[in-house]
Design a protein around this motif. Structure first.
Motif, PDB file in Angstrom:
ATOM      1  N   ALA A   1       0.839  -1.198   0.000  1.00 46.66           N
ATOM      2  CA  ALA A   1       0.000   0.000   0.000  1.00 46.66           C
ATOM      3  C   ALA A   1       0.875   1.248   0.000  1.00 46.66           C
ATOM      4  O   ALA A   1       1.859   1.354   0.723  1.00 46.66           O
ATOM      5  CB  ALA A   1      -0.900  -0.005   1.219  1.00 46.66           C
ATOM      6  N   ASN A   2       0.467   2.213  -0.820  1.00 48.27           N
ATOM      7  CA  ASN A   2       1.174   3.491  -0.893  1.00 48.27           C
ATOM      8  C   ASN A   2       0.503   4.447   0.097  1.00 48.27           C
ATOM      9  O   ASN A   2      -0.665   4.799  -0.070  1.00 48.27           O
ATOM     10  CB  ASN A   2       1.087   4.023  -2.318  1.00 48.27           C
ATOM     11  N   PRO A   3       1.219   4.873   1.149  1.00 47.51           N
ATOM     12  CA  PRO A   3       0.592   5.734   2.177  1.00 47.51           C
ATOM     13  C   PRO A   3       0.089   7.068   1.620  1.00 47.51           C
ATOM     14  O   PRO A   3      -0.938   7.583   2.063  1.00 47.51           O
ATOM     15  CB  PRO A   3       1.693   5.973   3.204  1.00 47.51           C
TER      16      PRO A   3
ATOM     17  N   ASN B   1      -8.563   9.148   1.515  1.00 48.84           N
ATOM     18  CA  ASN B   1      -9.267   9.583   2.732  1.00 48.84           C
ATOM     19  C   ASN B   1      -9.671  11.045   2.654  1.00 48.84           C
ATOM     20  O   ASN B   1     -10.757  11.434   3.100  1.00 48.84           O
ATOM     21  CB  ASN B   1      -8.397   9.340   3.966  1.00 48.84           C
ATOM     22  N   GLN B   2      -8.792  11.876   2.080  1.00 50.22           N
ATOM     23  CA  GLN B   2      -9.103  13.299   1.921  1.00 50.22           C
ATOM     24  C   GLN B   2     -10.297  13.464   0.975  1.00 50.22           C
ATOM     25  O   GLN B   2     -11.191  14.279   1.227  1.00 50.22           O
ATOM     26  CB  GLN B   2      -7.876  14.031   1.365  1.00 50.22           C
ATOM     27  N   LEU B   3     -10.346  12.703  -0.119  1.00 47.41           N
ATOM     28  CA  LEU B   3     -11.486  12.766  -1.025  1.00 47.41           C
ATOM     29  C   LEU B   3     -12.774  12.345  -0.332  1.00 47.41           C
ATOM     30  O   LEU B   3     -13.824  12.945  -0.542  1.00 47.41           O
ATOM     31  CB  LEU B   3     -11.241  11.872  -2.252  1.00 47.41           C
TER      32      LEU B   3
ATOM     33  N   LYS C   1     -18.050  13.886   1.956  1.00 49.52           N
ATOM     34  CA  LYS C   1     -18.983  13.943   3.082  1.00 49.52           C
ATOM     35  C   LYS C   1     -19.367  15.389   3.380  1.00 49.52           C
ATOM     36  O   LYS C   1     -20.526  15.682   3.669  1.00 49.52           O
ATOM     37  CB  LYS C   1     -18.355  13.304   4.326  1.00 49.52           C
ATOM     38  N   LEU C   2     -18.408  16.287   3.315  1.00 48.31           N
ATOM     39  CA  LEU C   2     -18.694  17.695   3.575  1.00 48.31           C
ATOM     40  C   LEU C   2     -19.645  18.251   2.512  1.00 48.31           C
ATOM     41  O   LEU C   2     -20.556  19.003   2.816  1.00 48.31           O
ATOM     42  CB  LEU C   2     -17.391  18.516   3.606  1.00 48.31           C
TER      43      LEU C   2
END
Length: 111
Positions: free
Chosen positions: A89-91, A98-100, A105-106
């Motif tokens: 996995a590429n961090p 996660n940012q997307l 959600k916002l």
């Protein structure tokens, strides 16, 4: 007239009738070429026999549980050969995903 005389007369009459008649034609069994349907039926029966034999052999073999399925040893080996190593996995990519998610959600709440 005795029974033996009557029997002799009957046999003579029968022989005369059979000599006077034209020879009788007996039907001969003619072998015809098999039709497509009969060939398909035979092929299906053969395939079913082979499948039945294969099933009896497979039920006697040891089975392994793999991804919720019972498979034979050969199937498990083939499945293992098909598996490939996944890339680590590429961090940075995980943080971006996660940012997307947060931004989606916002946006949903604001509407």
């Amino acid at each position: 007239m005795s029974f033996s005389d009557h029997l002799d007369n009957f046999i003579k009459q029968r022989d005369k009738q059979s000599q006077g008649q034209s020879p009788t034609f007996r039907r001969k069994h003619v072998v015809q070429d098999p039709t497509n349907q009969s060939l398909a039926r035979e092929a299906l029966a053969k395939a079913q026999e082979e499948a039945s034999e294969q099933a009896t052999l497979e039920t006697k073999q040891t089975h392994y549980r793999l991804n919720g399925r019972c498979v034979t040893e050969t199937e498990a080996h083939a499945q293992q050969q098909l598996e490939y190593e996944s890339a680590p996995a590429n961090p940075e990519r995980i943080d971006y995903i996660n940012q997307l998610r947060k931004s989606l959600k916002l946006k949903k709440r604001n509407n």
